[in-house]
Design a protein around this motif. Structure first.
Motif, PDB file in Angstrom:
ATOM      1  N   LEU A 382       0.768  -1.266  -0.040  1.00  0.00           N
ATOM      2  CA  LEU A 382       0.061  -0.086  -0.014  1.00  0.00           C
ATOM      3  C   LEU A 382       0.870   1.342   0.195  1.00  0.00           C
ATOM      4  O   LEU A 382       0.391   2.349  -0.606  1.00  0.00           O
ATOM      5  N   ARG A 383       2.183   1.246   0.718  1.00  0.00           N
ATOM      6  CA  ARG A 383       2.905   2.362   0.701  1.00  0.00           C
ATOM      7  C   ARG A 383       3.467   2.561  -0.677  1.00  0.00           C
ATOM      8  O   ARG A 383       3.883   3.563  -1.068  1.00  0.00           O
ATOM      9  N   PHE A 384       3.844   1.544  -1.458  1.00  0.00           N
ATOM     10  CA  PHE A 384       4.403   1.568  -2.763  1.00  0.00           C
ATOM     11  C   PHE A 384       3.028   2.475  -3.665  1.00  0.00           C
ATOM     12  O   PHE A 384       3.543   3.394  -4.432  1.00  0.00           O
ATOM     13  N   VAL A 385       1.924   2.009  -3.545  1.00  0.00           N
ATOM     14  CA  VAL A 385       0.894   2.571  -4.307  1.00  0.00           C
ATOM     15  C   VAL A 385       0.868   4.014  -3.918  1.00  0.00           C
ATOM     16  O   VAL A 385       0.499   4.959  -4.868  1.00  0.00           O
ATOM     17  N   ALA A 386       0.999   4.407  -2.669  1.00  0.00           N
ATOM     18  CA  ALA A 386       0.818   5.636  -2.071  1.00  0.00           C
ATOM     19  C   ALA A 386       2.028   6.503  -2.930  1.00  0.00           C
ATOM     20  O   ALA A 386       1.881   7.632  -3.278  1.00  0.00           O
ATOM     21  N   GLY A 387       3.181   5.916  -2.889  1.00  0.00           N
ATOM     22  CA  GLY A 387       4.493   6.640  -3.236  1.00  0.00           C
ATOM     23  C   GLY A 387       4.207   6.804  -4.787  1.00  0.00           C
ATOM     24  O   GLY A 387       4.499   8.010  -5.204  1.00  0.00           O
ATOM     25  N   LEU A 388       3.683   5.908  -5.614  1.00  0.00           N
ATOM     26  CA  LEU A 388       3.487   6.191  -7.086  1.00  0.00           C
ATOM     27  C   LEU A 388       2.172   7.323  -7.589  1.00  0.00           C
ATOM     28  O   LEU A 388       2.402   8.207  -8.120  1.00  0.00           O
ATOM     29  N   LEU A 389       1.439   7.491  -6.234  1.00  0.00           N
ATOM     30  CA  LEU A 389       0.308   8.536  -6.569  1.00  0.00           C
ATOM     31  C   LEU A 389       0.811   9.770  -6.174  1.00  0.00           C
ATOM     32  O   LEU A 389       0.682  10.646  -6.681  1.00  0.00           O
TER      33      LEU A 389
END
Length: 635
Positions: A382-389
């Motif tokens: 989820l942190r990776f997705v947050a980073g991408l956004l």
């Protein structure tokens, strides 16, 4: 029923002799979920126990029923003491000295024990579901994250940003702060020195105004400080004495910011100093880390994530707490692209987008700034997705505006959403080679005093000081005891408040400086980068920042009484100051000072597609009047 995800027991059972005298965590060998978390716990416990399956070791412990093994894990220490379920997990984890309190808390606090046993039982009864959740949030393999590669990339990136920041000042320093500049540092330091002397605080001058410019204010010294910053940045980039290089960059940049208002008081200057301060303790305290570097501090990684959260979330909160109508009705982007300080070439094209798209973009921005930051602290995927956004938002800002190194610095912080395992996997996919990534340096033992004393103290100080600006984003004052350190250490810019465009400007007032020899015929001084000539397409200049051009935008929002530096600028032009003239673009008098000078204000806006086709103009403008009275040169 246990999840039959992975058959993890061997064909050769362990004998009682092989298990004697060891700390053991016994799990159900038919449960892959148990296996994953047991291996993760062993990493946390620093390999302080062995993992065996009930199928392998069950016969060695006849006092434990097979049904008990199927229901929960069992922990057996070297002395033969047995515990099950949540208590077993706590005792296994307590082999890490930092978690030694867990079994004691379990025994001393009955509600804690009851609650944790209930949670354990609920998870154990739904292992298949939680196994899928684990795979979704953490991946197939759960590991303690490593940050050695992340540290390496972060410090090299910070060095590049420092380099850009210092190099951009090379051509501006004397024009802004030199003896013939717009706001000479020498006069400022003398004024501060006199005030402190009258208060009897002259010996504390460096404390109140932390700057190396107390040692000298000559034009030569100014440039020496900037070039010293360039050299320190290069040391940080090439990884020579990185902590010392980061400290030098911080001190030198702080020295310029402390005396450089209003030209050195932008939010990216504050952010660079805050990131730079953390980097001093994140960097290896070694002269030559290539030969071996301590493991990267997890505490500093989390402090960087906390800074990223505060920066992003505050940027969204201030837009709501300001009660600005354009943010409230999602029409802010109707004005943003042409009212921002220095538009770039794509700003004009972005302004032509339909209103429905602008409103959708505002909604997406609020989602990314107000909701996504919380996932910075979520499980790794989820942190990776947050980073991408978060990165996506920064890239769109880069494409449609000139915000110096601000967005690059934010992207560097966003890098903290990843870990070495993820970065290594990405590098393998990019290179199409399926080999293990070799760390840039070997891992060696950390300096004990830094790890156990300095870093924890820095963490407490930063978290404490961050409360006041965070509450400020909500327009709520912090209690006196909370803001104590902010009042006494604020001049060092260790922790700062953030939030751009809390109120969106809906009109672009642009100041044009004009000179004349007779007071009748006026010729305009063209700046290098800010809007002026209506036929000139906005330029792409980021990550470079023309600080005079930027400050002209802020001056247009007020009046000349509140911006005395603008009168100084006009005075320097009348005096024929060469350093100031180099800050400008086209000089209609070919280096000769005019007799009269004035500042006028225009209302600027982007042309429409039809207007551009008809006139070829990127801007249209309308004269509003004088900004300040006409100034005359007296020979």
């Amino acid at each position: 029923m246990p999840e039959n995800e992975s058959n993890c027991h061997s064909d050769t059972p362990k004998t009682g002799e092989q298990l004697t005298g060891k700390n053991l965590l016994i799990i159900d060998g038919d449960c892959g979920f148990c296996r994953r978390w047991a291996m993760y716990f062993r990493q946390i416990a620093r390999d302080g126990f062995e993992i065996v399956t009930s199928q392998e070791a069950g016969e060695s412990f006849p006092q434990i029923a097979s049904k008990q093994f199927a229901q929960s894990v069992a922990y057996i220490d070297k002395d033969g003491q047995i515990s099950f379920a949540a208590e077993a997990c706590f005792r296994a984890l307590s082999l890490n000295p930092l978690l030694a309190f867990l079994p004691k808390l379990y025994v001393a606090l009955r509600p804690f024990a009851v609650l944790t046993e209930w949670v354990y039982g609920f998870v154990a009864s739904n292992r298949y579901f939680f196994s899928k959740v684990t795979a979704l949030l953490w991946g197939k393999k759960i590991e303690i994250p490593r940050y050695q590669l992340l540290q390496f990339l972060f410090l090299r990136g910070l060095g590049l940003i420092y380099l850009v920041a210092f190099l951009s000042l090379v051509t501006q320093m004397t024009g802004l702060f030199g003896s013939q500049g717009v706001m000479p540092i020498q006069g400022y330091m003398q004024m501060v020195g006199q005030i402190l002397g009258q208060r009897g605080d002259s010996l504390l001058a460096v404390w109140y105004v932390p700057s190396v410019f107390w040692l000298g204010q000559s034009d030569f010294f100014l440039m020496a400080v900037v070039w010293a910053g360039v050299i320190a940045s290069l040391f940080l980039i090439v990884n020579i004495a990185p902590a010392l290089a980061a400290a030098a960059c911080f001190v030198l940049y702080l020295s310029i910011c402390a005396v450089g208002e209003p030209f050195m008081s932008f939010q990216w200057d504050a952010l660079l100093l805050e990131v730079g301060f953390l980097a001093i303790f994140f960097a290896p305290w070694k002269w030559w880390p290539w030969a071996g570097s301590p493991a990267a501090s997890r505490v500093m990684v989390w402090l960087c994530r906390w800074l990223l959260f505060r920066f992003m979330f505050s940027s969204g909160v201030v837009k709501l707490s300001s009660q600005d109508p354009t943010w409230a009705d999602w029409t802010a982007l109707n004005y943003h692209y042409y009212t921002q300080p220095i538009p770039n070439p794509l700003s004009w094209f972005a302004h032509q987008l339909p209103e429905w798209f602008d409103k959708m973009s505002v909604g997406g921005m609020f989602l990314i700034q107000l909701i996504v930051p919380f996932f910075i602290f979520a499980p790794r995927r989820l942190r990776f997705v947050a980073g991408l956004l978060l990165a996506f938002l920064q890239i769109t800002i880069i494409l449609t505006g000139n915000y110096t190194f601000f967005n690059a610095l934010t992207l560097l912080l966003i890098l903290m959403c990843w870990d070495d395992q993820a970065l290594e996997g990405g590098m393998r996919r990019i290179s199409r080679r399926n080999q293990e990534w070799n760390p840039p340096v070997a891992v060696i033992s950390e300096n004990f005093f830094k790890r156990r004393v300095i870093v924890p103290l820095v963490a407490v100080l930063v978290v404490w000081m961050s409360v006041t600006p965070f509450m400020g984003a909500f327009r709520r004052p912090a209690p006196e005891w909370v803001s104590f350190w902010n009042r006494h250490l604020g001049q060092f810019r260790l922790v700062n408040g953030y939030g751009l465009f809390a109120g969106m400007t809906t009109q672009r007032r642009e100041i044009v400086i004009e000179g004349s020899d007779n007071g009748v015929d006026w010729l305009a001084y063209e700046f290098k980068y800010k809007p002026g000539d209506v036929t000139r397409l906005p330029a792409q200049i980021a990550p470079f920042q023309p600080r005079l051009d930027w400050q002209m935008w802020f001056a247009a929002l007020g009046n000349y009484q509140g911006n005395p530096w603008l009168l100084n600028l006009q005075g320097r032009i009348l005096q024929g100051s060469e350093p100031v003239r180099k800050l400008l673009g086209t000089d209609p008098f070919d280096g000769r000072p005019p007799r009269y000078i004035r500042a006028v204000v225009y209302d600027y806006r982007f042309t429409s597609i039809d207007e551009w086709r008809e006139t070829g103009h990127w801007w249209s403008r309308k004269l509003l009047g004088l900004y300040n009275p006409v100034l005359e040169r007296r020979d």
